[in-house]
Design an enzyme around this catalytic site. Structure first.
Site, mmCIF file in Angstrom:
data_model
loop_
_atom_site.group_PDB
_atom_site.id
_atom_site.type_symbol
_atom_site.label_atom_id
_atom_site.label_comp_id
_atom_site.label_asym_id
_atom_site.label_seq_id
_atom_site.Cartn_x
_atom_site.Cartn_y
_atom_site.Cartn_z
ATOM 1 N N ASP A 124 50.819 -23.219 -71.964
ATOM 2 C CA ASP A 124 51.057 -21.919 -72.865
ATOM 3 C C ASP A 124 52.582 -21.272 -72.352
ATOM 4 O O ASP A 124 52.377 -20.871 -71.798
ATOM 5 C CB ASP A 124 49.345 -21.337 -72.952
ATOM 6 C CG ASP A 124 49.898 -20.585 -74.122
ATOM 7 O OD1 ASP A 124 49.188 -20.893 -75.672
ATOM 8 O OD2 ASP A 124 50.083 -19.165 -73.948
ATOM 9 N N ILE A 125 52.796 -20.262 -73.750
ATOM 10 C CA ILE A 125 53.734 -19.594 -73.607
ATOM 11 C C ILE A 125 52.672 -18.658 -73.218
ATOM 12 O O ILE A 125 52.534 -18.114 -74.382
ATOM 13 C CB ILE A 125 54.709 -19.507 -74.445
ATOM 14 C CG1 ILE A 125 55.286 -20.975 -74.548
ATOM 15 C CG2 ILE A 125 56.158 -19.032 -74.224
ATOM 16 C CD1 ILE A 125 56.513 -20.687 -75.549
ATOM 17 N N GLU A 131 52.607 -21.965 -79.105
ATOM 18 C CA GLU A 131 52.861 -22.551 -78.576
ATOM 19 C C GLU A 131 52.292 -23.256 -77.292
ATOM 20 O O GLU A 131 52.846 -23.331 -76.315
ATOM 21 C CB GLU A 131 53.598 -20.857 -78.024
ATOM 22 C CG GLU A 131 52.043 -19.845 -77.678
ATOM 23 C CD GLU A 131 51.756 -19.506 -78.595
ATOM 24 O OE1 GLU A 131 50.279 -18.490 -78.717
ATOM 25 O OE2 GLU A 131 51.570 -19.960 -79.904
#
Length: 585
Positions: free
Chosen positions: A451-452, A494
């Site tokens: 996950d960003i 994301e």
């Protein structure tokens, strides 16, 4: 005119059989020659590129290990000088100091000598009592050590050479000196000195060559700032001065020409490490060009030999085949000549090129007078046949285009449009296959949930165009750091999911950590200074309790949640008891 006439007479006099055989031999030999030369050039280019890559890796590995080794020794001596229990015994209890120094020497024999000298240069404690009572005030390491921690470059032993040499024929000792001032409550008590035997560099050189599976003729050299070779030997007699001048050119890979041979040489410089300042050494890894090109030369020789054999076989087959073809032509020529002897037939041009062709054309000249109608009928039949073939080609093309369109639709259904990765639907199929393989008793697989960090802030601050670029960068980075056979998919927004096939916990953790660290070093250009971006990763491995892929993905998601809760930019592994374990970053 005379030459052209002679060639024509020769072709008309020589049979198709001879012409076919000669042409076949010529074409085969020409094709083999062109292929051999092209293959040789390609192989030589690839071999040299591979040699340059290998030599660069060897040189850099040696340079890094030299820095690391010297940093460890430098740090050991510095830490020893600062130990609190020793503050009161340096000048008061030399026997106790000697015991500590000898213990350190026993743990690492490359310390040829360790000693403590008072500010006036008198050695009061040393390993094996060597030089105790002797003044070292004039030695460079002592003078430098009075001022600050220092390292002296490789040099021949002076005072210790006769004391350390086991036999008269033993080569002279060479040392790298480390000196650190000893201060107690700000007052100088003396200098702690260590002489490292340079023999460890030769052992390190051999280890690097072995670890890289280098060829036997690879030379690995350590070169000092003055151009002298400190470790390793050169196979040619006149290359030392040329090597010294080439070192000044900087880090490079190039072909080095010497009086004896040509070499591919790679340079890498030592840079020091943290508090260790470095001594400006240069590592050179080189290999003779003749050795690098040898496989290409051998391949050309093999291709040439095979080409000669193929040409001989092809010529023999062409001879046999041409003989089989010309016999019916000869019989047909004779028959047509008899049928065509009619006054109603029309003449045709005389054909040249071979004896058989000349005979056949003469026969057709008499036959063609009766073939006018047959030729018209044949033309009509050919036009009808061409039309049928054209229609068949259109039908075949339509079927082929349909298959292509179906395949493109399948790819679009399984692919994320922004990143080109698999989408969530395609991921489910890949994860199901991995779980089925695991249930059949094969290797464990792992799920990475990536996950960003702070992605919403990125979108809000810089816009969705930058957000899309961040997602693309994440996708390309994940592809770069995972293995070729692993499945990478965009899970949504994301978030990304990676299916690591046939893997154990340690390797999966290493991949996740390299991915996290590699991504952290990148920046997405949203403005002049770039936009730093980090990721958080949750890792889970398949177990016998997993009912379907969603169980493993859920565990990875829980580990990701823990990574987010722990401050982001980290990797967390799902554990059944008690929860998850952090990976040291």
């Amino acid at each position: 005119m005379s030459s052209r006439f002679s060639i024509g007479r020769f072709r008309n006099a020589v049979t198709i059989r001879v012409q076919t055989t000669a042409a076949t031999a010529f074409l085969v030999i020409s094709a083999v020659a062109l292929s051999a030369s092209g293959a040789a050039e390609i192989a030589r280019t690839e071999l040299r590129a591979a040699a340059e890559k290998e030599l660069t890796a060897v040189a850099k590995s040696m340079a890094n290990r030299l820095d690391l080794h010297m940093f460890d020794r430098y740090r050991e001596i510095a830490n020893l000088s600062k130990l609190e229990p020793l503050q009161l015994i340096w000048n008061n209890r030399p026997a106790d100091v000697r015991v500590i120094l000898e213990q350190l020497q026993a743990s690492l024999p490359e310390y040829a000598w360790l000693g403590f000298a008072t500010p006036d240069g008198t050695v009061t404690a040393a390993t094996k009592k060597m030089l105790e009572g002797v003044s070292v005030a004039s030695r460079p390491w002592f003078r430098a050590g009075l001022l600050s921690p220092s390292v002296q470059d490789v040099h021949d032993a002076k005072l210790l050479d006769k004391l350390l040499r086991a036999t008269p024929g033993q080569p002279p000792f060479r040392f790298v000196d480390i000196a650190v001032p000893i201060r107690v409550q700000g007052r100088l008590q003396g200098v702690l000195g260590a002489h490292l035997s340079w023999s460890w560099a030769e052992e390190l050189r051999k280890t690097v060559l072995t670890n890289h599976d280098s060829e036997a003729d690879v030379e690995l050299l350590v070169i000092g700032r003055d151009g002298n070779i400190l470790a390793g030997t050169m196979g040619d007699s006149s290359g030392s001065s040329r090597m010294a001048s080439n070192v000044k050119k900087g880090d490079a890979v190039f072909e080095e020409l010497t009086a004896d041979a040509a070499f591919v040489t790679a340079f890498a410089r030592t840079e020091g490490m943290q508090s260790y300042p470095g001594l400006g050494w240069t590592v050179a890894a080189r290999r003779p060009l003749a050795s690098v090109d040898a496989p290409a030369i051998a391949a050309v020789q093999r291709i040439s030999l095979i080409g000669i054999c193929v040409a001989a076989l092809a010529s023999l087959l062409a001879w046999v085949f041409a003989g089989t073809v010309t016999k019916p032509l000869q019989r047909l020529t004779s028959a047509i000549d008899k049928i065509g002897r009619s006054e109603t037939t029309k003449a045709v041009a005389f054909q040249r090129g071979s004896r058989e062709a000349a005979q056949l054309s003469a026969a057709i000249r008499s036959l063609v007078r009766r073939t006018g109608i047959a030729e018209n009928n044949e033309q009509t039949a050919r036009e009808a046949l061409d039309e049928i073939r054209y229609q068949a080609t259109l039908a075949e093309y339509a079927a082929s285009q349909l298959d292509t369109d179906i395949q493109k639709l399948r790819e679009m259904a399984d692919t994320d449009a922004l990143t080109g990765l698999l989408n969530r639907r395609a991921l489910a199929a890949e994860a199901s296959l991995a779980l089925a393989s695991f249930k059949e008793g094969r290797a464990t697989f792992a799920i990475l949930m990536v996950d960003i960090d702070h992605f919403k802030q990125i979108n809000d601050s810089f816009g969705h165009a930058v957000g899309d670029q961040v997602i693309k960068t994440a996708a390309s980075t994940i592809r770069e750091y995972v293995r070729a056979g692993d499945c990478v998919a965009r899970f949504g927004g994301e978030e990304f999911v990676v299916v690591l096939q046939a893997i154990e916990s340690r390797e999966a953790t290493n991949i996740a950590e390299r991915l996290r660290a590699g991504f952290e070093q990148r920046a997405v250009g949203s403005h002049a200074n770039g936009l730093p971006v980090t990721i958080s990763i949750g890792l889970a491995l398949s177990t016998s309790e997993d009912r379907d892929p969603d169980d493993v993905i859920e565990k990875a998601d829980r580990a990701l949640y823990d990574a987010k809760s722990s401050g982001r930019n980290c990797v967390r592994i799902f554990r059944q008891k008690p929860s998850v374990l952090a990976v040291n970053l």
